[in-house]
Design a protein around this motif. Structure first.
Motif, PDB file in Angstrom:
ATOM      1  N   PHE A   5       0.826  -1.200   0.000  1.00 14.60           N
ATOM      2  CA  PHE A   5       0.000   0.000   0.000  1.00 14.60           C
ATOM      3  C   PHE A   5       0.867   1.260   0.000  1.00 14.60           C
ATOM      4  CE2 PHE A   5       0.856  -0.745   4.471  1.00 14.60           C
ATOM      5  CZ  PHE A   5       1.097   0.524   4.973  1.00 14.60           C
ATOM      6  N   LEU A  29      -5.624  -1.446   7.528  1.00 17.93           N
ATOM      7  CA  LEU A  29      -5.053  -0.251   6.894  1.00 17.93           C
ATOM      8  C   LEU A  29      -5.281   0.986   7.748  1.00 17.93           C
ATOM      9  CD1 LEU A  29      -5.998  -0.884   3.151  1.00 17.93           C
ATOM     10  CD2 LEU A  29      -3.695  -0.826   4.132  1.00 17.93           C
ATOM     11  N   GLU A  32      -2.778   0.731  10.499  1.00 24.38           N
ATOM     12  CA  GLU A  32      -1.409   0.895  10.016  1.00 24.38           C
ATOM     13  C   GLU A  32      -1.103   2.343   9.653  1.00 24.38           C
ATOM     14  OE1 GLU A  32       2.387  -0.545   9.137  1.00 24.38           O
ATOM     15  OE2 GLU A  32       0.681  -1.638   9.973  1.00 24.38           O
ATOM     16  N   THR A  33      -2.083   3.032   9.051  1.00 23.37           N
ATOM     17  CA  THR A  33      -1.849   4.403   8.598  1.00 23.37           C
ATOM     18  C   THR A  33      -2.226   5.453   9.633  1.00 23.37           C
ATOM     19  OG1 THR A  33      -4.062   4.525   7.589  1.00 23.37           O
ATOM     20  CG2 THR A  33      -2.250   3.721   6.212  1.00 23.37           C
ATOM     21  N   ILE A  40     -10.039   3.425  -0.463  1.00 23.71           N
ATOM     22  CA  ILE A  40      -8.989   2.555  -0.992  1.00 23.71           C
ATOM     23  C   ILE A  40      -9.073   2.567  -2.503  1.00 23.71           C
ATOM     24  CG2 ILE A  40      -8.099   0.197  -1.074  1.00 23.71           C
ATOM     25  CD1 ILE A  40      -9.338  -0.251   1.682  1.00 23.71           C
ATOM     26  N   ILE A  72      -4.058   4.674  -0.342  1.00 23.89           N
ATOM     27  CA  ILE A  72      -4.943   5.015   0.770  1.00 23.89           C
ATOM     28  C   ILE A  72      -5.179   6.520   0.783  1.00 23.89           C
ATOM     29  CG2 ILE A  72      -5.310   4.782   3.255  1.00 23.89           C
ATOM     30  CD1 ILE A  72      -4.913   2.155   1.562  1.00 23.89           C
TER      31      ILE A  72
END
Length: 338
Positions: A5, A29, A32-33, A40, A72
């Motif tokens: 990503f 995601l 994670e972000t 997306i 993203i």
């Protein structure tokens, strides 16, 4: 399963269980972000994963998303780091005009050539249009006059639309060979995407090799490595394409004088015996020339954020369109931290 990503603060990989759903992917995601609500985007041109149509319980592997680089995009207020869009050594500002000039710097690609004195010819790169059909166009230009196996079709020119349909028909007629595991998605989903413009790749190269009884050599520009489709089938002829990471072009042999720029005189298929020089020159010389020019990869695949409205954009076409529609010209590259 490994998911790659990119986002406003960089990129990376996610490791997900094989049975992960789209809901699991979104949650991972977001964590994670560090973003709240996100969109997306995937594929080229960028498409948005529709999370309002009952797809949340679908398995990621059924959608084939593990084959994509996901982009993203926060859908609410962008993070301060993106809003500020600072120019730094880590994320250099991209000069839009310079990037576009770089993408057009070699015209038809005829200056990417290797002289072969023994045959008094040149091995030359024929650049394909960057329109989502480049793989089919590159291979199709080497198939003219061939008769496909088991398909009532014979043409002097095989267009991308014809080749897409042939591949889809082959997949549908051989469900045991081309199942979910082979395709990475449900066969009918995969076929519909292919008919609606999904990029072609290794799966399609292997099927076209089988249909036309020809070995297709795909040479990776970055590494010079050749991937042979149909190598073990004792095909009499082969053709060569080069792959830059997001784009396919065709290799051709052209006369050194008089008809250098005339594609209709190109030799694009060679006897499988006695023509090792074609692949060798492609790997050692053509690819080196392309690496020296940073050919295509950094232009067609880079992801940027607009410095004025903070929209996430991918690739030359999207950036050009955005600039024309909004008048914005300053963008900052989002690095792929791999």
């Amino acid at each position: 399963m490994r998911i790659r990503f990119r986002g406003p603060s960089g990129g990376g990989f996610l490791e997900l269980p094989e049975e992960s759903t789209v809901t699991d992917l979104i949650s991972a995601l977001e964590a994670e972000t560090g973003s709240g609500a996100i969109a997306i985007k995937y594929g080229w041109p960028l498409q948005t994963l529709d999370m309002q149509q009952g797809d949340l319980k679908v398995l990621v592997r059924e959608l084939g998303l593990q084959r994509e680089i996901l982009t993203i995009v926060p859908v609410e207020n962008p993070p301060a780091a993106v809003a500020a869009a600072p120019t730094s050594a880590a994320t250099p500002a991209v000069d839009l005009d310079a990037q576009l000039a770089a993408s057009l710097s070699y015209g038809s690609g005829e200056d990417v050539k290797v002289e072969m004195p023994e045959s008094r010819t040149n091995l030359v790169l024929r650049v394909m249009p960057d329109d989502g059909d480049c793989m089919f166009t590159a291979v199709g230009g080497a198939l003219g006059g061939l008769v496909p196996v088991g398909i009532a079709h014979h043409a002097d020119e095989y267009t991308p639309a014809i080749l897409r349909r042939m591949v889809v028909d082959t997949i549908r007629e051989n469900p045991l060979q081309f199942d979910d595991n082979f395709l990475g998605a449900r066969p009918e989903t995969y076929c519909n995407r292919l008919l609606n413009g999904m990029w072609g790749g290794g799966i399609e190269l292997s099927i076209l090799s089988e249909i036309f009884r020809i070995e297709i050599c795909s040479v990776d520009v970055k590494t010079g490595k050749a991937y042979h489709f149909g190598e073990q089938q004792n095909h009499e002829e082969f053709c060569v394409v080069v792959y830059s990471g997001v784009h396919y072009d065709r290799i051709a042999e052209a006369a050194t004088e008089g008809v250098m720029g005339m594609v209709e005189f190109d030799v694009t298929r060679w006897n499988a015996l006695g023509n090792e020089r074609i692949l060798r020159h492609t790997q050692e010389n053509i690819c080196q020339m392309l690496r020296d020019r940073h050919y295509y990869t950094s232009v067609s695949d880079f992801v940027v954020v607009c410095n004025q409205c903070h929209e996430i954009l991918q690739g030359e076409k999207a950036i050009t369109q955005h600039a024309r529609q909004t008048g914005h010209s300053g963008v900052t590259e989002i690095e792929d931290m791999t």
